[in-house]
Scaffold this active site. Sequence first.
Site, short mmCIF file in Angstrom:
data_model
loop_
_atom_site.label_atom_id
_atom_site.label_comp_id
_atom_site.label_asym_id
_atom_site.label_seq_id
_atom_site.Cartn_x
_atom_site.Cartn_y
_atom_site.Cartn_z
N ARG A 153 59.32 -54.44 1.51
CA ARG A 153 59.50 -53.62 -0.12
C ARG A 153 58.45 -54.16 -0.90
O ARG A 153 57.92 -53.34 -1.54
CB ARG A 153 61.00 -53.55 -0.39
N TYR A 183 52.16 -30.00 -12.77
CA TYR A 183 52.70 -29.78 -11.52
C TYR A 183 54.06 -29.74 -11.63
O TYR A 183 54.61 -30.26 -12.50
CB TYR A 183 52.60 -31.11 -10.66
N ASP A 222 46.84 -37.18 -13.08
CA ASP A 222 46.95 -36.80 -12.01
C ASP A 222 45.69 -36.45 -11.28
O ASP A 222 45.29 -35.34 -11.64
CB ASP A 222 48.30 -35.97 -11.91
N LYS A 267 48.16 -34.76 0.01
CA LYS A 267 47.19 -33.58 -0.15
C LYS A 267 45.73 -33.93 0.42
O LYS A 267 45.77 -34.41 1.43
CB LYS A 267 47.05 -33.07 -1.70
C1 LIG Z 1 51.78 -32.31 -4.41
C2 LIG Z 1 51.51 -32.66 -5.90
C3 LIG Z 1 52.33 -33.53 -6.36
C4 LIG Z 1 53.58 -33.97 -5.81
O1 LIG Z 1 53.38 -34.76 -4.64
P1 LIG Z 1 54.14 -35.07 -3.49
O2 LIG Z 1 53.57 -35.74 -2.51
O3 LIG Z 1 54.75 -33.61 -3.13
O4 LIG Z 1 55.54 -35.72 -4.16
C5 LIG Z 1 52.02 -34.05 -7.71
N1 LIG Z 1 50.84 -33.47 -8.33
C6 LIG Z 1 50.07 -32.45 -7.69
C7 LIG Z 1 48.93 -32.18 -8.46
C8 LIG Z 1 50.58 -31.90 -6.75
O5 LIG Z 1 49.78 -31.12 -5.89
#
Ligand SMILES: *Cc1c(COP(=O)(O)O)cnc(C)c1O
Length: 395
Positions: free
Chosen positions: A51, A103, A175, A200
């Site tokens: 961890r 998001y 983000d 993604k």
């Molecule tokens: C999918 C997404 C998240 C969250 O990510 P997870 O891996 O699903 O927890 C946060 N910000 C954006 C812009 C996203 O597309």
Amino acid sequence: MSNHDYSFETQLLHNQYKFDPATGGVSVPVQYASTYHQPSVDKFGKYDYSRSLNPTREAVEEIIAGLEGGTRGFAFSSGMAAISTAFLLLSQGDHVVVTEDVYGGTFRMVSQVLTRFGIEHTFVDMTDLAAVKEAVRPNTKLFYAETPSNPLMKVTDIQAISDIAKEHGALTFVDNTFMTPYLQRPLELGADIVLHSATKFLGGHSDTVSGLAVVKDEELGNRLYSLQNAFGAVLGVQDAWLVMRGIKTLSVRMQQSQENAIKIANFLKDHPLVKKVHYPGFEDHPQYEIHKKQSYGPGAVLSFELESEQLLKDFVNNVKLPVFAVSLGAVESILSYPTKMSHAAMPAEEREKRGISGSLLRLSVGLESADDMIKDFAESLRVSSAHASHQGGIR
Ligand SMILES: *Cc1c(COP(=O)(O)O)cnc(C)c1O
């Protein structure tokens, strides 16, 4: 020669993890061990418990730190785990200014969870810097941006937001999921923490859920490390390996997906049944110049509004190539319905306020031939409009 003397494409492949020094293996070994044998009571090794630090996770953390131009990276079990852990830098009584079309999961975290811990927030349209300044309170400690935003592809000026944050002694989080460091590097524009859903584009193959965070400042890095270890939502080693595998092809995937997205966006823009296309690659996009200044391309995600909700339903039923699913940033094109998917956590009136209508679809363009995609979309729109008009859905 440091990594940074090479172009980004080369850095994706040639870093300190190019081969395993122990065996020469040209892939980072997956170390499943949770614990590590220590040489003696007086002398502990670098690793003690996975961890806290694991060599496979460490590799993806250092790779993303290098690519974002940061000093330290952190890998989490999901994008939301990365984002939520970064929010733990805040304390009771703090206030955060958040982009309004954030998001859906981040919206939920800010509005339903942080509030219970006495952390206040204001949602603002971050394309409006006057509104951002107006939202500042004496206890504002954080500006949270997402650009281009989801699903309306609004662009926030990262440098301008970072400047406002610095004036108030606050941090800026960005983000960077939609762009990846291939197209945009927020730390170079003044942001303090870059966040990713590596689920993604970085992972890129719809086969892992993972999150990353990168910082430049050493002190902030220490604080975030401490929170990663305390909260414990670390990335598993198999997923760390999948993200590293994905990152190797990031530049070619992004390039091709973006090229396809530009073609499809133009097709949709000219189609009579499409009311509006949101894509930062269009010169008439309201923040086209800002996006051009702070990034290396418009990316592979766009959204478009159809004439009616009935037409949208028929279109989704008739279209063949894209998968109809939550998520984005994969080798296959993904069509999603923000109202019922990414933004389902947002109350209907909040969605409407933000312009996320029931006839809006988001498209993440993948690696299929753009011509095949356009043919598929054209045919689906043709069949669907005949059906919708039969149903009286179109005037
Ligand atoms: C999918 C997404 C998240 C969250 O990510 P997870 O891996 O699903 O927890 C946060 N910000 C954006 C812009 C996203 O597309």
